[in-house]
Design a protein around this motif. Structure first.
Motif, PDB file in Angstrom:
ATOM      1  N   THR A   1     -17.956 -45.429 -28.432  1.00 55.05           N
ATOM      2  CA  THR A   1     -17.503 -44.042 -28.451  1.00 55.05           C
ATOM      3  C   THR A   1     -18.640 -43.098 -28.122  1.00 55.05           C
ATOM      4  OG1 THR A   1     -15.849 -44.558 -30.128  1.00 55.05           O
ATOM      5  CG2 THR A   1     -16.456 -42.254 -29.896  1.00 55.05           C
ATOM      6  N   ILE A   2     -18.353 -42.153 -27.240  1.00 52.63           N
ATOM      7  CA  ILE A   2     -19.294 -41.077 -26.942  1.00 52.63           C
ATOM      8  C   ILE A   2     -18.718 -39.843 -27.607  1.00 52.63           C
ATOM      9  CG2 ILE A   2     -20.303 -39.661 -25.125  1.00 52.63           C
ATOM     10  CD1 ILE A   2     -20.238 -42.171 -23.357  1.00 52.63           C
ATOM     11  N   GLY A   3     -19.392 -39.381 -28.651  1.00 52.33           N
ATOM     12  CA  GLY A   3     -18.895 -38.288 -29.480  1.00 52.33           C
ATOM     13  C   GLY A   3     -18.881 -36.938 -28.796  1.00 52.33           C
ATOM     14  N   LYS A   4     -18.222 -35.966 -29.449  1.00 56.49           N
ATOM     15  CA  LYS A   4     -18.029 -34.627 -28.899  1.00 56.49           C
ATOM     16  C   LYS A   4     -19.322 -33.929 -28.505  1.00 56.49           C
ATOM     17  CE  LYS A   4     -13.867 -33.651 -31.546  1.00 56.49           C
ATOM     18  NZ  LYS A   4     -13.245 -32.783 -32.541  1.00 56.49           N
ATOM     19  N   SER A   5     -20.367 -34.126 -29.271  1.00 57.66           N
ATOM     20  CA  SER A   5     -21.600 -33.380 -29.013  1.00 57.66           C
ATOM     21  C   SER A   5     -22.553 -34.089 -28.050  1.00 57.66           C
ATOM     22  CB  SER A   5     -22.326 -33.115 -30.335  1.00 57.66           C
ATOM     23  OG  SER A   5     -22.748 -34.345 -30.895  1.00 57.66           O
ATOM     24  N   LEU A   6     -22.190 -35.291 -27.579  1.00 57.81           N
ATOM     25  CA  LEU A   6     -23.080 -36.041 -26.695  1.00 57.81           C
ATOM     26  C   LEU A   6     -22.885 -35.657 -25.237  1.00 57.81           C
ATOM     27  CD1 LEU A   6     -22.942 -39.617 -28.224  1.00 57.81           C
ATOM     28  CD2 LEU A   6     -24.748 -37.923 -28.444  1.00 57.81           C
ATOM     29  N   VAL A   7     -24.006 -35.549 -24.513  1.00 53.14           N
ATOM     30  CA  VAL A   7     -24.011 -35.321 -23.076  1.00 53.14           C
ATOM     31  C   VAL A   7     -24.886 -36.408 -22.476  1.00 53.14           C
ATOM     32  CG1 VAL A   7     -24.646 -33.755 -21.205  1.00 53.14           C
ATOM     33  CG2 VAL A   7     -23.743 -32.836 -23.348  1.00 53.14           C
ATOM     34  N   ILE A   8     -24.317 -37.165 -21.539  1.00 48.76           N
ATOM     35  CA  ILE A   8     -25.054 -38.257 -20.905  1.00 48.76           C
ATOM     36  C   ILE A   8     -25.100 -38.007 -19.410  1.00 48.76           C
ATOM     37  CG2 ILE A   8     -25.071 -40.725 -20.413  1.00 48.76           C
ATOM     38  CD1 ILE A   8     -23.734 -41.145 -23.132  1.00 48.76           C
ATOM     39  N   LYS A   9     -26.300 -38.069 -18.846  1.00 41.23           N
ATOM     40  CA  LYS A   9     -26.483 -37.909 -17.404  1.00 41.23           C
ATOM     41  C   LYS A   9     -27.094 -39.191 -16.874  1.00 41.23           C
ATOM     42  CE  LYS A   9     -27.048 -32.943 -17.682  1.00 41.23           C
ATOM     43  NZ  LYS A   9     -27.854 -31.778 -17.338  1.00 41.23           N
ATOM     44  N   GLY A  10     -26.397 -39.822 -15.911  1.00 39.59           N
ATOM     45  CA  GLY A  10     -26.881 -41.075 -15.348  1.00 39.59           C
ATOM     46  C   GLY A  10     -25.771 -42.096 -15.276  1.00 39.59           C
ATOM     47  N   GLU A  11     -26.146 -43.382 -15.286  1.00 43.75           N
ATOM     48  CA  GLU A  11     -25.160 -44.451 -15.195  1.00 43.75           C
ATOM     49  C   GLU A  11     -24.845 -44.999 -16.579  1.00 43.75           C
ATOM     50  OE1 GLU A  11     -24.440 -48.835 -13.167  1.00 43.75           O
ATOM     51  OE2 GLU A  11     -26.124 -47.606 -12.532  1.00 43.75           O
ATOM     52  N   VAL A  12     -23.551 -45.113 -16.865  1.00 42.36           N
ATOM     53  CA  VAL A  12     -23.089 -45.690 -18.125  1.00 42.36           C
ATOM     54  C   VAL A  12     -22.280 -46.930 -17.765  1.00 42.36           C
ATOM     55  CG1 VAL A  12     -21.730 -45.318 -20.211  1.00 42.36           C
ATOM     56  CG2 VAL A  12     -22.968 -43.413 -19.184  1.00 42.36           C
ATOM     57  N   SER A  13     -22.671 -48.081 -18.307  1.00 39.94           N
ATOM     58  CA  SER A  13     -21.943 -49.317 -18.035  1.00 39.94           C
ATOM     59  C   SER A  13     -21.946 -50.178 -19.280  1.00 39.94           C
ATOM     60  CB  SER A  13     -22.561 -50.072 -16.856  1.00 39.94           C
ATOM     61  OG  SER A  13     -23.887 -50.438 -17.160  1.00 39.94           O
ATOM     62  N   GLY A  14     -21.011 -51.131 -19.325  1.00 38.27           N
ATOM     63  CA  GLY A  14     -20.950 -51.999 -20.490  1.00 38.27           C
ATOM     64  C   GLY A  14     -19.857 -53.031 -20.344  1.00 38.27           C
ATOM     65  N   SER A  15     -19.756 -53.877 -21.364  1.00 36.97           N
ATOM     66  CA  SER A  15     -18.763 -54.957 -21.355  1.00 36.97           C
ATOM     67  C   SER A  15     -17.774 -54.810 -22.507  1.00 36.97           C
ATOM     68  CB  SER A  15     -19.466 -56.309 -21.434  1.00 36.97           C
ATOM     69  OG  SER A  15     -20.229 -56.379 -22.614  1.00 36.97           O
ATOM     70  N   GLU A  16     -17.524 -53.575 -22.916  1.00 37.93           N
ATOM     71  CA  GLU A  16     -16.518 -53.271 -23.918  1.00 37.93           C
ATOM     72  C   GLU A  16     -15.808 -51.998 -23.478  1.00 37.93           C
ATOM     73  OE1 GLU A  16     -18.569 -52.550 -27.613  1.00 37.93           O
ATOM     74  OE2 GLU A  16     -20.091 -51.393 -26.620  1.00 37.93           O
ATOM     75  N   SER A  17     -14.719 -51.661 -24.124  1.00 35.48           N
ATOM     76  CA  SER A  17     -13.997 -50.448 -23.774  1.00 35.48           C
ATOM     77  C   SER A  17     -14.813 -49.229 -24.182  1.00 35.48           C
ATOM     78  CB  SER A  17     -12.637 -50.426 -24.463  1.00 35.48           C
ATOM     79  OG  SER A  17     -11.827 -51.451 -23.955  1.00 35.48           O
ATOM     80  N   LEU A  18     -14.562 -48.103 -23.511  1.00 34.53           N
ATOM     81  CA  LEU A  18     -15.326 -46.875 -23.764  1.00 34.53           C
ATOM     82  C   LEU A  18     -14.370 -45.732 -24.049  1.00 34.53           C
ATOM     83  CD1 LEU A  18     -18.074 -45.380 -23.757  1.00 34.53           C
ATOM     84  CD2 LEU A  18     -17.703 -44.981 -21.308  1.00 34.53           C
TER      85      LEU A  18
END
Length: 189
Positions: A50-67
C-alpha cells in the motif's frame, strides 16, 4: 487482576469489555478461562503493498505482489503478474503495466494489462490502453485509445510452430493427389 469478592465464579472483565454474567460452578460450560471474544479475520498485508495518502513516489515502482495506491506516483509502475488499484485519493502520472488495473482515482499515462482494466464510476483515465478485457462504469472519464487483444493461448504457440515447419514429402503426396481429383470433379460437373 482484580476479581470481585461477592461473585467468586465471575470471570474478570477487561477494560472496554461488557460484563459477563456469573456461570454457576455446576454448569457444564464452566471453565477456568473466559470464552474468547470473536475477532475479525486478520487481513494479510503480505499479498498487497500500500502506498498511503501522504506518500509521493517519483521513479519506477515494481514488485511481485499487488499494489494499492492511495497516494501519488510519477514515473513507471510495473507489476506484470499482479493487480494495481488506484484508490479514490490516488493519483498516478505514469505508464502502468500489470495483469489487472482498477481505477477509482486519477491516472494520466498509458496502461498495458495482460488481463483486465476496470474503470469505476469515480475513476479518470487519460492515456492509451492495451488489454484483453475492459470495463468502464457510468460516470467514469476516459480519454485515449483502446486496443482490445484476444487472449493468446499456449496452444497457439505450438500451432504456429507446426505451421512454420516445412511439409515433408510424404504429407505433400496426398495433397497433390487430392487436387487433381477435386479438379476432375469440378470439370465433370
Amino acid at each position: 487482576m482484580w476479581k470481585p469478592t461477592n461473585q467468586p465464579n465471575m470471570p474478570p472483565s477487561r477494560p472496554g469489555e461488557p460484563e459477563r454474567p456469573a456461570v454457576p460452578a455446576s454448569s457444564p460450560s464452566a471453565s477456568s478461562e473466559p470464552p474468547a471474544a470473536p475477532r475479525p479475520a486478520p487481513t494479510s498485508t503480505a499479498d498487497q503493498a500500500t502506498i498511503g495518502k501522504s506518500l509521493v513516489i517519483k521513479g519506477e515502482v515494481s514488485g511481485s505482489e499487488s499494489l494499492y495506491i492511495d497516494g501519488r506516483i510519477e514515473g513507471i509502475v510495473n507489476f506484470a503478474d499482479n493487480r494495481v488499484t488506484i484508490a479514490r485519493n490516488g493519483s498516478v502520472a505514469a505508464n502502468i503495466s500489470a495483469r489487472e488495473v482498477v481505477i477509482l482515482g486519477e491516472v494520466q499515462g498509458n496502461i498495458q494489462c495482460t488481463d483486465r482494466l476496470d474503470i469505476r464510476s469515480e475513476g479518470s483515465l487519460t492515456g492509451d490502453v492495451v488489454t484483453q478485457r475492459i470495463s468502464v462504469e457510468d460516470g467514469a472519464v476516459m480519454k485515449g485509445s483502446v486496443q482490445v487483444r484476444a487472449a493468446e493461448h499456449k496452444n497457439d504457440k505450438s500451432h504456429k510452430q507446426a505451421q512454420a515447419k516445412p511439409a515433408s514429402p510424404q504429407s505433400a503426396k496426398p495433397a497433390t493427389t487430392e487436387q487433381p481429383k477435386a479438379a476432375a470433379a469440378v470439370a465433370g460437373a
